[in-house]
Write a protein that holds these residues in place. Structure first.
Motif, mmCIF file in Angstrom:
data_model
loop_
_atom_site.group_PDB
_atom_site.id
_atom_site.type_symbol
_atom_site.label_atom_id
_atom_site.label_comp_id
_atom_site.label_asym_id
_atom_site.label_seq_id
_atom_site.Cartn_x
_atom_site.Cartn_y
_atom_site.Cartn_z
ATOM 1 N N ASP A 163 -4.743 -8.154 1.836
ATOM 2 C CA ASP A 163 -5.154 -7.240 2.577
ATOM 3 C C ASP A 163 -3.798 -6.938 3.668
ATOM 4 O OD1 ASP A 163 -6.922 -5.003 4.142
ATOM 5 O OD2 ASP A 163 -6.388 -6.300 5.529
ATOM 6 N N SER B 26 -10.115 -1.183 -1.617
ATOM 7 C CA SER B 26 -9.784 -2.369 -0.894
ATOM 8 C C SER B 26 -9.685 -3.826 -1.782
ATOM 9 C CB SER B 26 -10.970 -2.567 0.396
ATOM 10 O OG SER B 26 -11.972 -2.794 -0.412
ATOM 11 N N SER C 100 -4.078 -1.679 -4.254
ATOM 12 C CA SER C 100 -3.598 -0.340 -3.626
ATOM 13 C C SER C 100 -3.343 0.561 -4.740
ATOM 14 C CB SER C 100 -2.325 -0.972 -2.810
ATOM 15 O OG SER C 100 -2.773 -1.832 -1.911
ATOM 16 N N SER D 77 -0.592 -5.559 1.850
ATOM 17 C CA SER D 77 -0.974 -4.159 1.530
ATOM 18 C C SER D 77 -0.473 -3.230 2.828
ATOM 19 C CB SER D 77 -2.409 -3.931 1.146
ATOM 20 O OG SER D 77 -2.764 -4.489 0.101
ATOM 21 N N ARG D 78 -0.773 -3.969 4.002
ATOM 22 C CA ARG D 78 -0.816 -2.836 5.130
ATOM 23 C C ARG D 78 0.548 -3.198 6.086
ATOM 24 N NH1 ARG D 78 -4.987 -2.796 9.065
ATOM 25 N NH2 ARG D 78 -5.428 -5.264 8.262
ATOM 26 N N SER E 20 2.668 0.929 -4.173
ATOM 27 C CA SER E 20 1.978 0.539 -5.383
ATOM 28 C C SER E 20 1.590 1.664 -6.151
ATOM 29 C CB SER E 20 0.637 -0.247 -4.956
ATOM 30 O OG SER E 20 0.976 -1.428 -4.455
ATOM 31 N N ASP F 24 0.880 -1.317 0.085
ATOM 32 C CA ASP F 24 -0.038 0.083 -0.029
ATOM 33 C C ASP F 24 0.956 1.157 -0.149
ATOM 34 O OD1 ASP F 24 -2.467 1.217 -0.251
ATOM 35 O OD2 ASP F 24 -2.326 1.393 2.111
#
Length: 442
Positions: free
Chosen positions: A141, A193, A188, A144-145, A67, A64
């Motif tokens: 997810d 989401s 991202s 991404s984080r 990207s 995230d």
């Protein structure tokens, strides 16, 4: 996110894969039929992006955070690269705008997105196999984080306190996760989401599969005005919709790469020339991406690939002595593939062996419990459900007749395509053959 915005993101994602693939082909100085080059562009882009996001995950970089800027930078650099290293034959090639290719491409894109256009997210979310969908989306997810190395280093209690899904993600990151990383990067980049983007993500990959099938037909000298519609049948037919409905993300992501490699293998028997149709580096990129996406398929593919190479080398040795250039190319491609896939080699081999063990030691009848339609292949093929009280094969006379008619028409199309390949002919718009194909599609 609205349905319209999701579809716009899908178009942009497809365009990004085409641009990345074209730039890579230009840098590698690959030369082949212009239409085939156009068709494999999104496949090459998919393979390159698979390697890139996998390496980013291994470096512990939350996707995230990079990207959007990375996607924009790649698009700019790819455009500059294409300007300085244009794909041979692209600028002046009029076949790329002919309806023979664009019409089936448009039909494929329209039909695979039609359920989403009509049903929206209510359709996209309420499909089958929620377990696998949860796994892919949860890993996407998390990647991404959070840094992947941080997730792997924490205790279950720490992860559960941070997010209930992370404890499950930790186990999944010890298996194959490149498809989830690809989903994480794409979602991202568009600022949405993974759960909102996952359906159009897989639909885009189905359109890439259409391109891979066209490239395979071209590689095997089978591409005509008739056979260019066969990929439409494959992608939007029963198998395509079924695969989308059960959310087999890794299978969908790996099939374009696998089909391209199979087309390259089969081309070895049809025409002389370099042993690597797409060059050593492009082939190594495709192989490594396949290893990351779906190692189970590689286990089945490698023996066939090895056999083709052995036959080719044996023939060359009998006719004019051992082809040293072929041997050098094989060694170079093998080394490049191992080098590109080395960071995950231990993990993917272990996962492939685990999957093989599960397949050999599966509980009896597991496939009929999961895929109910397999209890009756006749009715199941037409999606009409299962009613075992009427018998196994003849519980629905209409379904039997429809199945036999479809089988006959399909075999007729395949036989005609085989005749065209054997005689190296091309269609000149024969109405009867076109009608036969349209009947098979319907």
């Amino acid at each position: 996110m609205s349905t319209a915005n999701a579809l716009i993101c899908a178009v942009l994602f497809y365009g990004f894969l085409v641009l990345l693939g074209r730039a890579t082909i230009g840098l590698c100085r690959h030369r082949s039929d212009p239409l085939e080059t156009h068709a494999i562009s999104p496949v090459i882009g998919l393979a390159v992006l698979t390697l890139l996001v996998t390496y980013l995950g291994l470096l512990g970089i939350p996707l995230d955070a990079v990207s959007r800027n990375l996607a924009l930078s790649i698009a700019i650099l790819a455009t500059i690269s294409l300007a300085s290293h244009p794909v041979p034959g692209f600028q002046n090639d009029r076949i790329l705008i002919r309806l023979e290719y664009l019409a089936p491409l448009f039909v494929t894109a329209l039909l695979v997105t039609l359920p989403f256009i009509i049903g929206g997210y209510q359709f996209a979310i309420l499909r089958g196999n929620g377990t696998d969908a949860f796994n892919y989306v949860a890993v996407a997810d998390a990647l991404s984080r959070f840094p992947m190395d941080w997730i792997l280093a924490q205790t279950k209690e720490t992860l559960t306190a941070q997010s209930p899904n992370l404890a499950v993600v930790q186990d999944l990151l010890r298996e194959r996760w490149s498809t989830s990383a690809l989903l994480a990067f794409a979602s991202s980049a568009f600022g949405v989401s993974p759960v909102e983007f996952e359906y159009v993500f897989t639909v885009t990959l189905m359109v890439v599969l259409f391109n891979a099938l066209v490239a395979a037909l071209s590689a095997t000298c089978s591409l005509t005005r008739l056979t260019v519609w066969l990929p439409v049948v494959f992608v939007v037919g029963f198998w395509g919709q079924f695969t989308l409905d059960i959310r087999a993300f890794s299978q969908i992501a790996s099939l374009p790469i696998l089909v391209t490699l199979i087309g390259w293998l089969l081309s070895q028997a049809n025409r002389p020339g370099p042993i690597f149709r797409y060059g050593v580096l492009l082939t190594a990129i495709l192989f490594a991406a396949l290893v990351f996406q779906y190692p189970e398929i590689v286990v089945a593919f490698l023996p066939g690939a090895g056999l083709v190479f052995l036959i080719r080398l044996w023939r060359a040795h009998r006719e004019s002595g051992l082809a040293t250039e072929d041997v050098k190319a094989l060694v170079a491609a093998s080394f490049a593939t191992l080098l590109l896939s080395a960071p995950l080699m231990k993990l993917v081999i272990g996962f492939a062996l685990k999957q093989g063990h599960l397949a050999v030691n599966k509980p009896p009848g597991w496939e009929t419990a999961y895929f109910v339609w397999m209890k009756n292949p006749i009715r199941g093929l037409w999606g009409s459900g299962v009613n075992p009280s009427f018998g196994y094969y003849f519980d629905n006379a209409f379904a039997v007749v429809a199945f036999l008619v479809t089988l006959t028409l399909t075999l007729g199309v395949v036989a005609r395509a085989a005749m065209l390949v054997s005689t190296r002919q091309r269609l000149q718009g024969n109405p009867s053959e076109t009608g036969l194909l349209l009947l098979a599609i319907s």
